[in-house]
Write a protein that holds these residues in place. Sequence first.
Motif, mmCIF file in Angstrom:
data_model
loop_
_atom_site.group_PDB
_atom_site.id
_atom_site.type_symbol
_atom_site.label_atom_id
_atom_site.label_comp_id
_atom_site.label_asym_id
_atom_site.label_seq_id
_atom_site.Cartn_x
_atom_site.Cartn_y
_atom_site.Cartn_z
ATOM 1 N N PHE A 159 10.471 -0.480 14.310
ATOM 2 C CA PHE A 159 10.701 -0.493 13.015
ATOM 3 C C PHE A 159 9.599 -0.127 12.186
ATOM 4 O O PHE A 159 9.355 0.647 11.372
ATOM 5 C CB PHE A 159 11.421 -1.706 12.539
ATOM 6 C CG PHE A 159 13.035 -1.404 12.589
ATOM 7 C CD1 PHE A 159 13.973 -0.246 12.498
ATOM 8 C CD2 PHE A 159 13.885 -2.408 13.399
ATOM 9 C CE1 PHE A 159 15.297 -0.280 12.746
ATOM 10 C CE2 PHE A 159 14.966 -2.448 13.897
ATOM 11 C CZ PHE A 159 15.699 -1.266 13.421
ATOM 12 N N PHE A 160 8.609 -1.183 12.382
ATOM 13 C CA PHE A 160 7.464 -1.509 11.488
ATOM 14 C C PHE A 160 6.512 -0.050 11.743
ATOM 15 O O PHE A 160 6.044 0.396 11.057
ATOM 16 C CB PHE A 160 6.435 -2.659 11.852
ATOM 17 C CG PHE A 160 5.489 -2.860 10.798
ATOM 18 C CD1 PHE A 160 5.557 -3.538 9.643
ATOM 19 C CD2 PHE A 160 4.148 -2.537 11.054
ATOM 20 C CE1 PHE A 160 4.462 -3.652 8.786
ATOM 21 C CE2 PHE A 160 2.944 -2.707 10.495
ATOM 22 C CZ PHE A 160 3.162 -3.198 9.197
ATOM 23 N N SER A 161 6.158 0.084 13.027
ATOM 24 C CA SER A 161 5.234 1.179 13.158
ATOM 25 C C SER A 161 5.860 2.582 12.856
ATOM 26 O O SER A 161 5.042 3.152 12.328
ATOM 27 C CB SER A 161 4.900 1.348 14.549
ATOM 28 O OG SER A 161 6.110 1.367 15.550
ATOM 29 N N ASN A 162 7.060 2.766 13.191
ATOM 30 C CA ASN A 162 7.628 3.981 12.799
ATOM 31 C C ASN A 162 7.754 4.429 11.109
ATOM 32 O O ASN A 162 7.481 5.237 10.725
ATOM 33 C CB ASN A 162 9.049 4.218 13.211
ATOM 34 C CG ASN A 162 9.689 5.663 12.925
ATOM 35 O OD1 ASN A 162 9.224 6.488 13.375
ATOM 36 N ND2 ASN A 162 10.964 5.507 12.413
ATOM 37 N N THR A 163 7.933 3.222 10.475
ATOM 38 C CA THR A 163 7.750 3.235 8.885
ATOM 39 C C THR A 163 6.601 3.579 8.421
ATOM 40 O O THR A 163 6.314 4.297 7.627
ATOM 41 C CB THR A 163 8.614 2.172 8.417
ATOM 42 O OG1 THR A 163 9.910 1.777 8.896
ATOM 43 C CG2 THR A 163 8.671 2.145 6.755
ATOM 44 N N TYR A 164 5.584 2.899 9.197
ATOM 45 C CA TYR A 164 4.246 2.920 8.833
ATOM 46 C C TYR A 164 3.816 4.479 9.030
ATOM 47 O O TYR A 164 2.715 4.989 8.125
ATOM 48 C CB TYR A 164 3.357 1.956 9.505
ATOM 49 C CG TYR A 164 1.894 1.784 8.983
ATOM 50 C CD1 TYR A 164 1.431 1.201 7.976
ATOM 51 C CD2 TYR A 164 0.838 2.717 9.589
ATOM 52 C CE1 TYR A 164 0.212 1.075 7.478
ATOM 53 C CE2 TYR A 164 -0.524 2.696 9.121
ATOM 54 C CZ TYR A 164 -0.773 1.904 8.096
ATOM 55 O OH TYR A 164 -2.086 1.740 7.722
ATOM 56 N N VAL A 165 4.104 4.937 9.963
ATOM 57 C CA VAL A 165 3.605 6.251 10.427
ATOM 58 C C VAL A 165 4.389 7.292 9.624
ATOM 59 O O VAL A 165 3.631 8.310 8.813
ATOM 60 C CB VAL A 165 4.170 6.673 11.853
ATOM 61 C CG1 VAL A 165 3.965 8.141 12.149
ATOM 62 C CG2 VAL A 165 2.946 5.939 12.894
ATOM 63 N N THR A 166 5.669 7.101 9.171
ATOM 64 C CA THR A 166 6.331 8.093 8.096
ATOM 65 C C THR A 166 5.548 7.836 6.726
ATOM 66 O O THR A 166 5.452 8.888 6.104
ATOM 67 C CB THR A 166 7.708 7.497 7.926
ATOM 68 O OG1 THR A 166 8.202 7.427 9.307
ATOM 69 C CG2 THR A 166 8.488 8.561 7.119
ATOM 70 N N GLY A 167 5.014 6.787 6.400
ATOM 71 C CA GLY A 167 4.419 6.600 4.939
ATOM 72 C C GLY A 167 3.050 7.333 5.236
ATOM 73 O O GLY A 167 2.761 8.096 4.104
ATOM 74 N N LEU A 168 2.464 7.539 6.271
ATOM 75 C CA LEU A 168 1.064 8.169 6.330
ATOM 76 C C LEU A 168 1.565 9.522 6.631
ATOM 77 O O LEU A 168 0.509 10.367 5.825
ATOM 78 C CB LEU A 168 0.416 7.470 7.560
ATOM 79 C CG LEU A 168 -0.381 6.274 7.465
ATOM 80 C CD1 LEU A 168 -0.972 5.826 8.832
ATOM 81 C CD2 LEU A 168 -1.329 6.323 6.544
#
Length: 683
Positions: A414-423
């Motif tokens: 959840f965290f890594s996927n959302t972070y990557v989407t934000g970038l």
Amino acid sequence: MDATIGESAPSVERAFEGQPYPGFWGLVTLRSMAVAVVYAFIFSMVSLRIYMIVGLVGAFNMPSNILCFATLKGLVSLLRRCGIAAAPFTRQENVFLQTSVITCVNVAVASGFATYLVAMTSDLAKSLSDNPDKEDIIEDVPMGRYGLLIFFTAMLGIMAMIPMIKVMILDYRLLFPTGSVVAHLINCFHTPQGAFVAKLQVRALLKAFLGSISWSVFQWFYTGGDSCGFQVFPTFGLELYKHRFYFDFSASWVGLGMIVPHVVNFGLVFGGLISGGIIYPYLQSKRGEWYYTENPSSLNGINGYKVFMGLTMVVTEGIYNFITLMTVLLTDFYKKRQENDSGMSKYILKHPSLSYDDRKRLEIFLGNHIPVIGGVVGYIAFGIICSVIAPWIFHQIKFYHVATLFITIFPVFFFSNTYVTGLTDWTVSPTYCKVVLFIIAAWIAKPGAIIASLAACGLALISLNVSCQAMQDLKTGYMTLTSPRVVVAGHMYGVLIASIINPLIYLFFKAHAKKSAPLGTKNSVYPCPSAAVYRGIALLSTGGVNELPKHCFTFCFITIFVTIAIESIRLVSQRKGWKVQHYIPCMTAIALPFLVGPTFTIDFALGSILLIIWTKVNRQSAELLSSAVAAGLVCGDGIWYLPSSVLGFFNVEPPICMRFLASGKPAEMADAFLNTLGTQGMP
């Protein structure tokens, strides 16, 4: 990345200064809920149909945003002209409406109706394996129960996102490009300066919609039989038509081609040329030497090469991106720690150079925040519920399998996927869900492992997709002064709609498919090409590839090396800023024609070509109106599908069958047969 976008630009919020800010129920209105149901149904139906036929579907954020704005704005104006008092249509209500619709559509695509659910059926199982185990087949998933699982799994994704809201949007100040663009569009629509642009976009959308639905109606009259109509027009000749290389005159695909990036569209064409023009003709020449079956759907024959080469490209690129993105994530965290950049919200709020717009946004955003403890408790509660419901529907997966995923693996994803989407604006949730599929299949490694792994894959895909999309919408809410509570309410309402209407849409498509060619089969109206990918991965994980044709693994290894090489070149060119980066397609785009044939690639490429020409002629017009035109093309073609299906249910057939034959003997035989029909009944 900085959340304070546009500080040097003219203030956006000063244009809205003095306007009253409605309370919660002034934004979560009955009218927006009603419109959300209508558009959620339309876009979900269109998305599922596209996904079932092509295995690829574009983003509908922009089209749905334009339609939602135009509908409610027009409704309010109509009521006022009729003398009925109506509250103003605000941008905050627009965000709630948009969020509800997109959440429903996102859940529709992620719920497996064109992928892992179809992969569980015997029809698709038999196309990949001669004697599939009964434990690895489920013919009819109870849609009532599955609707409950969709609801609770999507809610779990929303709860997982709540503890990350401040971290992603304020502390790390991530851009979330789609969310930011939608926010700029909504702000534009609701200011006096944006009214003229909005009218132009609505007008363009309506023209494209009318043209698309008229063209669909016209085509219907020529489809009175199998393989009839413009959809089987041999555009490039009958020989290429045999290899599924032709233009099928679909307005939907052309519209999608205007939304999907050019490099993806031309990558699809390249994949079609390589597969249908070079590799498959070569493999067909090896029948009797490398394989012996003539069954086009058996993995023992040419289909084995097709499925596993395409699958290898998709999985290799996914793993490559996963490793790359995790490396970027860890590097970024390390740099922030070295710089002692905590990015605390209080520091941002007290910063002396903070713009007027961001002060207003922080005031609303922090004043209406959702407690972190609420998200944590909700995640635990919905996780327990999902751990009970999933085995209730799919007995092959156990409570402890699901609980282990929710406790150990999903939080990191959840965290890594959302972070990557934000970038990057790119969600890698399909990669994560395939990783989950591998884990569960390898863990069980006995009959039933395929169904269990596909079910676990579904839990991952639904929750991860909802979570990262929810953060995009919260970014939109931040930039439009919409309370986070209103945005989350929109997510919850969208999930509720999705869990009711999407199973019904699936049952409709399932009933409409011919009994001789059900969902997921090659000759079906809805072949669901991505379903074979998911089941193929499950088979790979459980040792189900022992009888592949000769040299199949050799082709797969070559494909792996080619994929890594192309992805590496693409990554380096992006890091170095080389211009060639804009011309290197992703391997997933190249892989799709390997799995489904190149038919739709011509339509997508035509969409790109039309947009390029339009941009050359009038760049400003293309930038303002292209998304509206694309929305009209997709919606017009998609909406006609409903009345045409109703006509089919009532046995109302098109009056004409238009087919194409080669000249010479085939045409002469057809003429002779038609002449006999003309003489029947004559004295």
